[in-house]
Design a protein around this motif. Structure first.
Motif, PDB file in Angstrom:
ATOM      1  N   THR A  80       2.890  -1.173   7.398  1.00 31.40           N
ATOM      2  CA  THR A  80       2.477   0.143   6.476  1.00 31.40           C
ATOM      3  C   THR A  80       2.449  -0.028   5.083  1.00 31.40           C
ATOM      4  O   THR A  80       3.433  -0.363   4.617  1.00 31.40           O
ATOM      5  N   ILE A  81       1.409   0.207   4.414  1.00 32.33           N
ATOM      6  CA  ILE A  81       1.369   0.274   2.924  1.00 32.33           C
ATOM      7  C   ILE A  81       1.736   1.600   2.469  1.00 32.33           C
ATOM      8  O   ILE A  81       0.661   2.543   2.391  1.00 32.33           O
ATOM      9  N   CYS A  82       2.566   1.859   1.774  1.00 33.42           N
ATOM     10  CA  CYS A  82       3.022   2.859   0.977  1.00 33.42           C
ATOM     11  C   CYS A  82       2.836   2.610  -0.361  1.00 33.42           C
ATOM     12  O   CYS A  82       3.702   2.124  -0.924  1.00 33.42           O
ATOM     13  N   SER A  83       1.944   3.564  -1.165  1.00 30.15           N
ATOM     14  CA  SER A  83       1.767   3.214  -2.579  1.00 30.15           C
ATOM     15  C   SER A  83       1.385   4.636  -3.191  1.00 30.15           C
ATOM     16  O   SER A  83       0.929   5.562  -2.724  1.00 30.15           O
ATOM     17  N   GLY A  84       2.074   4.472  -4.537  1.00 35.47           N
ATOM     18  CA  GLY A  84       1.718   5.861  -5.072  1.00 35.47           C
ATOM     19  C   GLY A  84       0.265   5.961  -5.729  1.00 35.47           C
ATOM     20  O   GLY A  84      -0.538   4.960  -5.604  1.00 35.47           O
ATOM     21  N   LEU A  85       0.107   7.266  -5.910  1.00 32.76           N
ATOM     22  CA  LEU A  85      -1.389   7.427  -6.402  1.00 32.76           C
ATOM     23  C   LEU A  85      -1.615   6.682  -7.514  1.00 32.76           C
ATOM     24  O   LEU A  85      -1.136   6.836  -8.388  1.00 32.76           O
ATOM     25  N   ILE A  86      -3.064   6.291  -7.106  1.00 27.19           N
ATOM     26  CA  ILE A  86      -3.565   5.599  -8.576  1.00 27.19           C
ATOM     27  C   ILE A  86      -5.110   5.909  -8.645  1.00 27.19           C
ATOM     28  O   ILE A  86      -5.510   6.666  -7.834  1.00 27.19           O
ATOM     29  N   LYS A  87      -5.599   5.644  -9.728  1.00 25.64           N
ATOM     30  CA  LYS A  87      -6.977   6.204 -10.046  1.00 25.64           C
ATOM     31  C   LYS A  87      -8.107   5.652  -8.803  1.00 25.64           C
ATOM     32  O   LYS A  87      -7.953   4.677  -8.056  1.00 25.64           O
ATOM     33  N   SER A  88      -8.878   6.803  -8.588  1.00 26.32           N
ATOM     34  CA  SER A  88      -9.558   6.873  -7.280  1.00 26.32           C
ATOM     35  C   SER A  88     -10.467   5.533  -6.670  1.00 26.32           C
ATOM     36  O   SER A  88     -10.198   5.210  -5.762  1.00 26.32           O
ATOM     37  N   ASP A  89     -11.225   5.054  -7.833  1.00 23.72           N
ATOM     38  CA  ASP A  89     -11.856   3.868  -7.370  1.00 23.72           C
ATOM     39  C   ASP A  89     -10.966   2.696  -6.977  1.00 23.72           C
ATOM     40  O   ASP A  89     -11.167   1.861  -6.125  1.00 23.72           O
ATOM     41  N   LYS A  90     -10.069   2.479  -7.907  1.00 21.81           N
ATOM     42  CA  LYS A  90      -8.975   1.504  -7.568  1.00 21.81           C
ATOM     43  C   LYS A  90      -8.326   1.662  -6.179  1.00 21.81           C
ATOM     44  O   LYS A  90      -7.985   0.795  -5.567  1.00 21.81           O
ATOM     45  N   TYR A  91      -7.710   2.891  -5.930  1.00 21.83           N
ATOM     46  CA  TYR A  91      -6.879   3.188  -4.781  1.00 21.83           C
ATOM     47  C   TYR A  91      -8.158   2.963  -3.448  1.00 21.83           C
ATOM     48  O   TYR A  91      -7.701   2.136  -2.447  1.00 21.83           O
ATOM     49  N   GLU A  92      -9.364   3.454  -3.659  1.00 20.08           N
ATOM     50  CA  GLU A  92     -10.446   3.201  -2.216  1.00 20.08           C
ATOM     51  C   GLU A  92     -10.574   1.462  -2.254  1.00 20.08           C
ATOM     52  O   GLU A  92     -10.662   1.176  -0.911  1.00 20.08           O
ATOM     53  N   TRP A  93     -10.624   0.853  -3.319  1.00 21.97           N
ATOM     54  CA  TRP A  93     -10.671  -0.516  -3.273  1.00 21.97           C
ATOM     55  C   TRP A  93      -9.840  -1.303  -2.792  1.00 21.97           C
ATOM     56  O   TRP A  93      -9.864  -2.239  -1.712  1.00 21.97           O
ATOM     57  N   MET A  94      -8.387  -0.679  -2.730  1.00 24.36           N
ATOM     58  CA  MET A  94      -7.153  -1.275  -2.164  1.00 24.36           C
ATOM     59  C   MET A  94      -7.265  -0.978  -0.578  1.00 24.36           C
ATOM     60  O   MET A  94      -6.922  -1.770   0.019  1.00 24.36           O
ATOM     61  N   LEU A  95      -7.805   0.299  -0.370  1.00 25.25           N
ATOM     62  CA  LEU A  95      -7.675   0.575   1.071  1.00 25.25           C
ATOM     63  C   LEU A  95      -8.651  -0.272   1.686  1.00 25.25           C
ATOM     64  O   LEU A  95      -8.384  -0.862   3.011  1.00 25.25           O
ATOM     65  N   GLN A  96      -9.825  -0.535   0.957  1.00 20.98           N
ATOM     66  CA  GLN A  96     -10.829  -1.375   2.044  1.00 20.98           C
ATOM     67  C   GLN A  96     -10.301  -2.715   2.249  1.00 20.98           C
ATOM     68  O   GLN A  96     -10.352  -3.521   3.245  1.00 20.98           O
ATOM     69  N   LYS A  97      -9.930  -3.321   1.044  1.00 19.50           N
ATOM     70  CA  LYS A  97      -9.249  -4.849   1.128  1.00 19.50           C
ATOM     71  C   LYS A  97      -7.936  -4.815   2.096  1.00 19.50           C
ATOM     72  O   LYS A  97      -7.813  -5.835   2.702  1.00 19.50           O
ATOM     73  N   SER A  98      -7.116  -3.909   1.830  1.00 16.89           N
ATOM     74  CA  SER A  98      -5.946  -4.026   2.822  1.00 16.89           C
ATOM     75  C   SER A  98      -6.215  -3.817   4.182  1.00 16.89           C
ATOM     76  O   SER A  98      -5.743  -4.462   5.351  1.00 16.89           O
ATOM     77  N   THR A  99      -7.378  -3.116   4.483  1.00 11.93           N
ATOM     78  CA  THR A  99      -7.565  -2.909   5.947  1.00 11.93           C
ATOM     79  C   THR A  99      -8.184  -4.554   6.220  1.00 11.93           C
ATOM     80  O   THR A  99      -8.196  -4.929   7.406  1.00 11.93           O
ATOM     81  N   GLU A 100      -9.123  -4.873   5.634  1.00 14.13           N
ATOM     82  CA  GLU A 100      -9.332  -6.532   5.801  1.00 14.13           C
ATOM     83  C   GLU A 100      -8.437  -7.412   6.020  1.00 14.13           C
ATOM     84  O   GLU A 100      -8.769  -8.211   6.887  1.00 14.13           O
ATOM     85  N   LEU A 101      -7.420  -7.009   5.402  1.00 16.20           N
ATOM     86  CA  LEU A 101      -6.204  -7.896   5.387  1.00 16.20           C
ATOM     87  C   LEU A 101      -5.209  -7.789   6.672  1.00 16.20           C
ATOM     88  O   LEU A 101      -4.259  -8.565   6.851  1.00 16.20           O
ATOM     89  N   GLY A 102      -5.393  -6.510   7.283  1.00 13.96           N
ATOM     90  CA  GLY A 102      -4.529  -6.338   8.486  1.00 13.96           C
ATOM     91  C   GLY A 102      -3.597  -5.275   8.440  1.00 13.96           C
ATOM     92  O   GLY A 102      -2.922  -4.991   9.215  1.00 13.96           O
ATOM     93  N   ALA A 103      -3.707  -4.382   7.468  1.00 12.28           N
ATOM     94  CA  ALA A 103      -2.825  -3.231   7.386  1.00 12.28           C
ATOM     95  C   ALA A 103      -3.009  -2.258   8.473  1.00 12.28           C
ATOM     96  O   ALA A 103      -4.403  -1.970   8.954  1.00 12.28           O
ATOM     97  N   ASN A 104      -1.923  -1.876   8.878  1.00  7.83           N
ATOM     98  CA  ASN A 104      -2.189  -0.988   9.951  1.00  7.83           C
ATOM     99  C   ASN A 104      -2.022   0.628   9.923  1.00  7.83           C
ATOM    100  O   ASN A 104      -2.511   1.567  10.509  1.00  7.83           O
TER     101      ASN A 104
END
Length: 250
Positions: A80-104
């Motif tokens: 589980t990736i718990c992260s503080g809110l960051i700027k929208s485009d950066k957060y969405e990029w992190m979600l996409q790439k973290s999903t590809e890397l296996g986050a549940n």
């Protein structure tokens, strides 16, 4: 071959109907599939089948199961990736790439130093958009499950469920600055199959001192190498390290 998800268990003796409007549009209008074309479907029980399209109507696309495909693309641990809110485009990029890397699972948190603030009426809209990004990334990366996302107002709210995790880790930049290099590696080596692991990351401004104090007795402080990483990059480093260590062992 394009992949899609159906939230039902696989059964070779029955046909299944894809009813998600986004999937119907993608199959019909983007991929321009026709009857007798094939697609890949991942079912809720993580079974994957090559399926034939047998009927196409506005309300749904009917498919029959043709051949099971044996794949295993999930991490051995539930991260589980718990992260503080960051700027929208950066957060969405992190979600996409973290999903590809296996986050549940993802937990977005309004931390003390988060520049981005969500009002109550914006939360549901954001969650819907984020879940769509996660779903598309899961399809693209051949995941067997679609990660979930939730929002919590504070880190204290997250810790109400601390008992459900086998390990809680906090990526703290001061630990990296002070040369901490062994804790993360040592902990990852201890992870067992299906362990539930929560990793906490701060926003652009980092974690506040009272947030660190809140976690002092429940979380391990870890450094992520000698370099200071951006808020959107740190989760990718952690997931990559876990994958490198644990995927090769299982």
């Amino acid at each position: 071959m394009q992949r899609y998800f159906i939230d039902q268990n696989a059964d070779v003796n029955q046909r299944f109907c894809i009813t998600d409007k986004g999937d119907i549009h993608h199959i019909s209008n983007v991929m321009r599939h026709q009857i007798d074309d094939y697609i890949i479907i991942t079912f809720a029980d993580h079974y994957v089948y090559k399926c034939k399209i047998v009927e196409m109507v506005n309300e749904g696309i009917m498919v029959s199961l043709e051949k099971r495909i044996h794949v295993d693309t999930e991490l051995p641990q539930n991260i589980t990736i718990c992260s503080g809110l960051i700027k929208s485009d950066k957060y969405e990029w992190m979600l996409q790439k973290s999903t590809e890397l296996g986050a549940n699972e993802f937990i977005a948190v309004g931390m003390k130093r988060s520049v981005v603030k969500l009002t109550e009426n914006k939360v549901m809209k954001k969650l819907e958009r984020w879940q769509k990004i996660i779903k598309e990334a899961a399809e693209q990366s051949y995941r067997l499950a679609i990660p979930t996302i939730q929002y919590q107002d504070t880190l204290s709210d997250v810790l109400q469920s601390a008992e459900q995790y086998d390990y809680i880790l906090i990526a703290y930049e001061d630990a990296a600055k002070n040369g901490e290099v062994n804790q993360f590696k040592s902990l990852v080596k201890q992870f067992k199959l299906n362990d539930n692991v929560l990793i906490i990351f701060g926003p652009e401004g980092g974690l506040a001192e009272d947030e660190i104090a809140l976690l002092q007795d429940v979380a391990y402080q870890i450094g992520l190498g000698p370099r200071i990483l951006r808020a959107e990059t740190a989760p990718l480093y952690a997931l990559s390290a876990i994958s490198f260590e644990k995927d090769l062992q299982n």
